[in-house]
Structure formats: C-alpha cells, structure tokens
Design a protein around this motif. Structure first.
Motif, mmCIF file in Angstrom:
data_model
loop_
_atom_site.group_PDB
_atom_site.id
_atom_site.type_symbol
_atom_site.label_atom_id
_atom_site.label_comp_id
_atom_site.label_asym_id
_atom_site.label_seq_id
_atom_site.Cartn_x
_atom_site.Cartn_y
_atom_site.Cartn_z
ATOM 1 N N GLU A 38 5.027 -0.968 -0.348
ATOM 2 C CA GLU A 38 5.048 -1.823 -1.536
ATOM 3 C C GLU A 38 5.830 -3.101 -1.276
ATOM 4 O O GLU A 38 5.439 -4.185 -1.707
ATOM 5 C CB GLU A 38 5.628 -1.077 -2.736
ATOM 6 C CG GLU A 38 5.643 -1.904 -4.011
ATOM 7 C CD GLU A 38 4.272 -2.416 -4.453
ATOM 8 O OE1 GLU A 38 4.229 -3.477 -5.112
ATOM 9 O OE2 GLU A 38 3.243 -1.786 -4.151
ATOM 10 N N ARG A 44 3.572 -5.366 0.628
ATOM 11 C CA ARG A 44 2.561 -5.953 -0.279
ATOM 12 C C ARG A 44 3.157 -7.103 -1.086
ATOM 13 O O ARG A 44 2.526 -8.148 -1.254
ATOM 14 C CB ARG A 44 2.016 -4.887 -1.228
ATOM 15 C CG ARG A 44 1.083 -3.907 -0.592
ATOM 16 C CD ARG A 44 0.465 -2.965 -1.639
ATOM 17 N NE ARG A 44 0.013 -1.770 -0.993
ATOM 18 C CZ ARG A 44 0.670 -0.608 -0.941
ATOM 19 N NH1 ARG A 44 1.835 -0.472 -1.567
ATOM 20 N NH2 ARG A 44 0.165 0.417 -0.308
ATOM 21 N N ARG A 81 3.678 -10.183 1.051
ATOM 22 C CA ARG A 81 2.392 -10.844 1.313
ATOM 23 C C ARG A 81 1.866 -11.577 0.077
ATOM 24 O O ARG A 81 1.150 -12.561 0.187
ATOM 25 C CB ARG A 81 1.349 -9.831 1.791
ATOM 26 C CG ARG A 81 1.634 -9.316 3.182
ATOM 27 C CD ARG A 81 1.544 -10.461 4.178
ATOM 28 N NE ARG A 81 1.818 -10.028 5.532
ATOM 29 C CZ ARG A 81 2.734 -10.568 6.295
ATOM 30 N NH1 ARG A 81 3.484 -11.564 5.869
ATOM 31 N NH2 ARG A 81 2.922 -10.139 7.523
ATOM 32 N N ALA A 123 -1.409 -2.865 4.020
ATOM 33 C CA ALA A 123 -0.392 -3.476 3.152
ATOM 34 C C ALA A 123 -0.013 -4.871 3.618
ATOM 35 O O ALA A 123 0.552 -5.652 2.860
ATOM 36 C CB ALA A 123 0.853 -2.586 3.088
#
Length: 91
Positions: free
Chosen positions: A26, A29, A32, A60
């Motif tokens: 997470e 993610r 990003r 991810a």
C-alpha cells in the motif's frame, strides 16, 4: 515512510513489504500515486519470496524485488540498475 519520502525526496526507496499500520504494498501504491514520488525507484524487500509476492510487489509499482535474507551482490546489482551506477572495484 510516506512522510519521509515527501520530506527528503530520496534517490531510491528500499520498501519492506511487512510493516505495521500500512503494509509496503500500500505504501508503494501511494508513492506511485503521488506526482513527487511517482518516479523514485523502489526496491521491495520481503521474507516471502513466492511468485505471488513478487508479482504483487511489481503490480504495486516496485521496480525490483529482493527476497530476505538477501545477498549483498544482489542488492548492489539492483541499486546499480535503479540508479544507473557503475561500481568501481580494485583489480
């Protein structure tokens, strides 16, 4: 981790996938999804080295995956690749 990346703008992130509160998938993610950190190379680290773990890490947004315990040479290779480095060694 997210606050530190925003504050420091590192050249590279070593992301452990097993962390309290928010796991590394997470966190990757979210890095990003943030324009300021979207292109920072991320090397995911995990004691779980299954194909699924590798696939999830790259999905991810991790650039590389290294299973723990990792070999020094593998880490140096991934660092060189991520940062466009050439290691200089003595003859």
């Amino acid at each position: 981790a997210l606050d530190q990346v925003a504050l420091e703008q590192p050249a590279l992130v070593l992301m452990d996938l097993s962390m309290p509160v928010m796991d590394g998938l997470e966190a990757t993610r979210q890095l990003r999804a943030t324009p300021a950190s979207a292109t920072i190379p991320i090397i995911a680290l995990s004691a779980n080295a299954s194909h699924v773990d590798r696939t999830q890490a790259t999905a991810a947004g991790a650039n590389h995956f290294i299973a723990k315990p990792f070999e020094r040479g593998d880490l140096l290779c991934k660092l060189a690749s991520s940062l466009d480095l050439t290691w200089v060694t003595e003859a």
